[in-house]
Structure formats: structure tokens, C-alpha cells
Design an enzyme around this catalytic site. Structure first.
Site, PDB file in Angstrom:
ATOM      1  N   GLY A   1      35.510  32.602  42.277  1.00  0.00           N
ATOM      2  CA  GLY A   1      36.105  31.034  42.278  1.00  0.00           C
ATOM      3  C   GLY A   1      37.550  31.081  42.106  1.00  0.00           C
ATOM      4  O   GLY A   1      38.222  31.981  42.439  1.00  0.00           O
ATOM      5  N   GLU A   2      37.957  30.081  41.488  1.00  0.00           N
ATOM      6  CA  GLU A   2      39.331  29.681  41.076  1.00  0.00           C
ATOM      7  C   GLU A   2      40.312  29.434  42.522  1.00  0.00           C
ATOM      8  O   GLU A   2      41.295  28.953  42.262  1.00  0.00           O
ATOM      9  CB  GLU A   2      40.157  30.755  40.296  1.00  0.00           C
ATOM     10  CG  GLU A   2      39.303  31.316  38.973  1.00  0.00           C
ATOM     11  CD  GLU A   2      40.261  32.439  38.507  1.00  0.00           C
ATOM     12  OE1 GLU A   2      41.012  32.729  39.004  1.00  0.00           O
ATOM     13  OE2 GLU A   2      39.706  32.885  37.525  1.00  0.00           O
ATOM     14  N   GLY A   3      39.664  29.620  43.569  1.00  0.00           N
ATOM     15  CA  GLY A   3      40.493  29.573  44.781  1.00  0.00           C
ATOM     16  C   GLY A   3      40.753  30.987  45.117  1.00  0.00           C
ATOM     17  O   GLY A   3      41.762  30.905  46.365  1.00  0.00           O
TER      18      GLY A   3
END
Lengths: 364, 364
Positions: B329-331
């Protein structure tokens, strides 16, 4: 000692201690365990290849090996042979796919005439005279012959020329080594999926039907004809699967030999080498047969549309990084994959550990 | 008119004429037909999204939405809730995965507190006081509440707060629009695969067992417990599958609403938006349910290890660009995919046509 024997002798496995050290850090990064998956595997590999916890990958060299194939006379490609030299010209002009994608990752491209049938004599001069360098391109002539012979009628080349093509690839690797952190392979040669399929069939033991693809886009009828041409080539040449030089000379090509030599040269100097698509992987199979440890330095860029590529990669126990339906060659897949290589290094070198960032760890 | 209704009203489909013009050029490039495969599909899409034959993608903004989840009290994650705020701090310091990968593609990262349980009040100030900007980071507070409620005991939030979270995402998109060519989504929130799986189950009709994964790395026993928690949440809340706001409020999260709003805002402004992994795709499903045309602007970054991601992407008819076993995740997946977006643009804008390069075409 010959250049080939001397180069192979220098190839050592990845460094186990460097891999362990990298893994130890990667397991402590502020993220769930190994949450960046195969990029972390790649980071571990890069540490093992380069013996460094900060694997250098900034200076990228993609070597695009060009050669022609007499077997095009059998009608195995949709494109005429003249396209090979025209595309070399396109590389010089900076207008090909590899130019665009290499510029994006800040890689230089070295195009090597390994055995183009057309006239390349003006290219080095043309390049020297250019003002702007949109083409991020260098041209080198290592021409062994003006195209391989038609393998459906006899050997593609002599054993001496096969040796010469591998040596030429090694020479390019050695010449670029000082200014290169990571190599990429590439190819240009109308008709070259045909010898590549022959090599993959012999080395992997795969059926010709299973390792042959549509190349530049042939139809069903042309596909069956291509399979027949490859089978005939194998029947009349009877290459020895245990002897990579025999195999390369009987059903190979000069650019395929050059790619094999480049990979062996890179491995000898402990430099990662990103192997592009189907033709490059045929070269990688030749390199691997000459010295299996060379695989320790290979990174598989992508899975080609060519159906034989899957089988060839499996033989090398390599999983490709990218799977986007590419089938261009030139080194385009290698250029794209180099960004992922850089990402892997950034993860190893720039992400903080739980301790460094004061983040709570997982409960047991 | 409300911000949500007003934004949705502005979303138009991709431009058909721009797609046709791009395809026409792509089919004339000096390579076998469509030989760069899905990168060429992507180039066509980008032309359709941006109404341009030179789709601008240079100015990249990744928005990482952070929020907490009361459902962590049920023991669905390996990590304690405090890790959310610790990771926001890590983003500020520049030490997280998203910082490293965003720097590599020259993207700025905007971290939005959508509803973190911990105290984020010092972060904006801390950021302002920093000398060097290794963190390529901006912090914005759009906090709706200090964490969503435990959805296994009742609704995660009120309908008003669900609306507020989507509006906040739209506000971020609008505020960044002038300085952004392409958006990426990202998330941070301990426990957030649990509401994401609930949303995917409801919207796709998939079984909870099939859309639930291991999140940060739970074992078999914890997995079965997580499935039971999601089933219980759906039973007691009975979200209406046809009403995305009801669904988000019952079993969603503030960051998931923020992601949905960001995507709708980007689509309204005809900007491509790279959708990261599983949690981002849950947000994309909410956006899609509110306005199906929003999917015209979504680019699926990667296929997550979370097994429900495959089902969610299928519902959106999106094929991911990358498949490297990521689950952070997180981008981070969005950052990696942005390089491929840039590659697609380079192919469209920098590769020469057969005519331009005087290369012979294929025989019929």
C-alpha cells in the site's frame, strides 16, 4: 588461453554473505515482512551480484546486437531483410522504441553490427557528425559476416564464426565495463525468432511447435511453415545439445552469439545484466550452457508474447519482472525493467528500519 | 448543489476522437503491429483521458490517505493501531517505501490525515521546519474523526461522515489539480484490509472467504477469525449494495472514502489516476458505484497479493500493469506504475513512424 575460456573462468557465483546482509536489512524495513515482494528478492540478488549493500545501478548500458539471417529466404518473417539495416539507421536517428525507452531510464544504447547484411559503413560517421544527441546511441562494428547463412540449407555459420561472435560480445562488455554499472541486452534482426526457437528447442528439449511463435505477426499458415523450416534446419544440421558452440553455429545467428558473449562478459565482471525478450533469452541459454553460473547475474526483464519464451525462462529458473504483451526486442523490455532494478536498490538503501524510524513491530 | 453531486456531474467519458488519433499513429510506428502491447493500449487510454496526443504526465502527485479502524480491537491485524500514526511520521521523515519509490519517479507525496486515531497535530509544523526535503512530502489534515468505529459492533461511521470523507478527497484533488498532470492513490491504516474486503464482497458479490487476504501477514487461524469478523460486520450492518454512501458508512473507512473522492475529483478534471493496490481499489469501487464513468480515468497499478484484489479489478474491468507480489500500500504500486505510464507516453510521442524513418513496411 582463449578469450571465451578466460572469461568463463572468471565467473563466480553471487556472494552469499552480501545476500545475507541485504536480507537482514530488508527484513527490518518499516513494512510488513517482505511486503514489496519480488522487488525485495531482486534487491537481495543485486547485493549478491555486486557484493555491495548499495548496489550501483546508475550507469546503464543497453547493447543492441544486430544481425541478419539467410533463413529469411524461406519466408519466415512478414518483413523484408532490408528492414534490419533500416532499423539500425532508425536507432542512429533516435526514432526507435529502444531510443525512447532508454532515454526514459537514462540508459545509453550501444548498437553493434554483429552481422548485418546491408551496408552499415556510414553509420559511425553519421553518428559522429550529429549535433544534438537525441539518439543516446553509439554504433560499433563487430561484423563477423554480412548475415548468417540459411540454416534450412546448412549451418548458419562456421564454428570459428560462432566463437568470433561470442568473443565480440565479450569484447563489448569488457570495453564498456569501466563506464557501466548494469548491462541490458537487445537484438535487431529480421527473421531472428526462427533461430531463437531452434536454440530453445534444442536446449530445453521442448517441441518445435511449443517454442515457436508468431514473430513479427505471421498468420496460421505462415506459422506452420515456420515450424517446418525450423524442424528441417534441425534435421539437416543435427546440432549437439551439449555443445553450445556447435548449436550456435548450426542454427544460431551472429547477434545471438553476441548476446551470449555480452552476458558472459558481464557475469565475469560481476555486473548485473538485464536479459530482454525471446532472442536475448536464446542468447542467455547459450551463455548458460557454456557456464551455468552466468545465470547468477541474469535478470529476466519481461515475458514475451513469443510462446517459447516461457519455456526458455523456466529452463533458466528465471521469473520475468514485466508481463505487458511486449514482442519488440531491441532491448525495450530491458530498458523498462531497469527502472524496477533501480526501485529495488532504492528499497534496500532508502527505506528506514523499524528501529531507525521508531515504528512498532508486529506482534508475534 | 453538493460537492459530490457537482463533481460527479462533470465526469465525461474518454474522448473517442483523441483515442482514434493516437491509435492511428501507434499503428504506424516503426515496429511490428502493436509490438509494445499493453503500453500501447495505455497510450491510447492516456490520449482519451487527456484529450491530447502528447498526454502530459510529468507532474505526478501521489495522495496517501491515512485513517484508523476501530475493528482492530477484534484482532484482525498483526500490528497495533499506533503504527498508523508512526508510519505517518515515517512519511514525514522520508523513510517509508512510498518516499523511496516516489522520489525515484519524481512524484510528490501528499499525506492526508483522513481520520488517524493518534495525534498528528505536530506533523504540519514539523514539516515546515525541515531544512532538506528528502521526504518529497506534504502533510494535509482533513481529519473527519479520530478513527472509524468498530464495524463489528455497529456502523464504521455516520452517513454524514462518509459524505465528508469523499468530499475531503475531492477537495484534495481540486486543490492539487493546477499543479498535477497525473494522480496516484495510496493508503495507510492498520486494519484497513478488513473494511476493504467487506466493500469488495458487497460490491462484487464475492464470498467473504474469497475476497479476504492475509493483510500484514496473519496466519491461518487469524485469517479465519478475520473472515468471521467481516461476516459479522456485514450481518449486523446490512449495507445496501446499491448505495455506495451507505456501504462506505457501514463497513468502510475514512481513508477509503478519501480515495474514492480523490478518484472522482481526478476524473472530473480529466486527469489520469493510478489506483494503487487492494485498499485503493476498494475506494475505486466506491467511486465507480457513485459514477461508473470514473473508471475511464483509472489505471490499475498492480495486482496485490491480497486475493480479493483480482476480483475487485475484474469488477472494474481493469488489468493491472505490475504483478510483483506487492502488498504494502502507501501508493508504492502507483509510484512504480507511473514509470510505465511515462513509458507509454514516450512511445506515443517519441517513436518514429515507418514514413518518418523510411523503414519498409510488412508485406501483406
Amino acid at each position: 588461453m582463449s578469450l571465451i575460456a578466460d572469461t568463463i573462468r572468471q565467473i563466480e557465483p553471487q556472494d552469499a554473505a552480501a545476500r545475507v546482509a541485504a536480507r537482514k536489512r530488508l527484513e527490518q524495513l518499516t513494512m510488513p515482512h517482505w511486503a514489496l515482494g519480488r522487488l525485495m528478492d531482486l534487491a537481495e540478488d543485486l547485493a549478491g551480484m555486486t557484493r555491495s549493500q548499495q548496489p550501483p545501478v546508475g550507469r546503464k548500458t543497453i547493447v543492441t546486437m544486430a544481425g541478419d539471417h539467410g533463413v529469411t529466404a524461406e519466408g519466415v518473417s512478414k518483413y523484408p531483410q532490408e528492414v534490419t539495416v533500416q532499423m539500425v539507421h532508425n536507432f542512429i536517428q533516435g526514432g526507435a522504441g529502444i531510443n525512447a525507452l532508454a532515454r526514459l531510464v537514462n540508459a545509453r544504447v550501444i548498437v553493434v553490427d554483429m552481422g548485418v547484411a546491408g551496408d552499415c559503413s556510414d553509420f559511425a560517421a553519421a553518428k559522429a557528425g550529429r549535433e544534438s544527441d537525441r539518439s543516446n546511441f553509439k554504433f560499433i562494428s563487430k561484423r563477423v559476416r554480412a548475415g548468417a547463412q540459411n540454416m534450412a540449407r546448412g549451418p548458419a555459420m562456421t564454428r570459428e564464426d560462432a566463437i568470433r561472435s561470442i568473443e565480440a560480445g565479450m569484447e563489448v562488455a569488457l570495453a564498456c565495463c569501466e563506464s557501466t554499472d548494469i548491462f541490458g541486452t537487445g537484438d535487431m534482426g529480421i527473421g531472428n525468432t526462427t533461430p531463437s526457437s531452434a536454440i530453445v528447442a534444442v536446449i530445453t528439449g521442448g517441441k518445435v511447435e511449443d517454442v515457436t511463435g508468431r514473430g513479427t505477426g505471421i498468420d496460421d499458415q505462415q506459422f506452420h511453415h515456420k515450424v517446418a523450416v525450423i524442424k528441417k534446419s534441425l534435421e539437416i544440421n543435427r546440432p549437439d545439445p551439449a555443445d553450445a558452440l556447435d548449436l550456435l553455429s548450426k542454427v544460431g545467428g551472429f547477434e545471438i552469439g553476441g548476446i551470449a558473449g555480452l552476458i558472459l562478459g558481464a557475469a565475469a565482471m560481476k555486473k548485473p545484466v538485464v536479459v530482454d525478450g525471446f532472442i536475448s533469452t536464446a542468447g542467455a541459454l547459450i551463455a548458460h550452457r557454456l557456464e551455468p553460473k552466468a545465470a547468477d547475474y541474469m535478470i529476466a526483464a519481461h515475458r514475451s508474447v513469443e510462446q517459447g519464451h516461457r519455456i526458455a525462462l523456466k529452463h533458466l529458473a528465471k521469473q520475468p519482472l514485466i508481463d505487458l504483451g511486449l514482442r519488440l526486442g531491441e532491448g525495450t523490455g530491458a530498458a523498462l525493467a531497469m527502472h524496477l532494478v533501480e526501485a529495488a536498490v532504492r528499497i534496500l538503501t532508502e527505506v528506514a528500519t523499524f528501529e531507525e524510524a521508531s515504528v512498532s513491530k508486529a506482534t508475534a
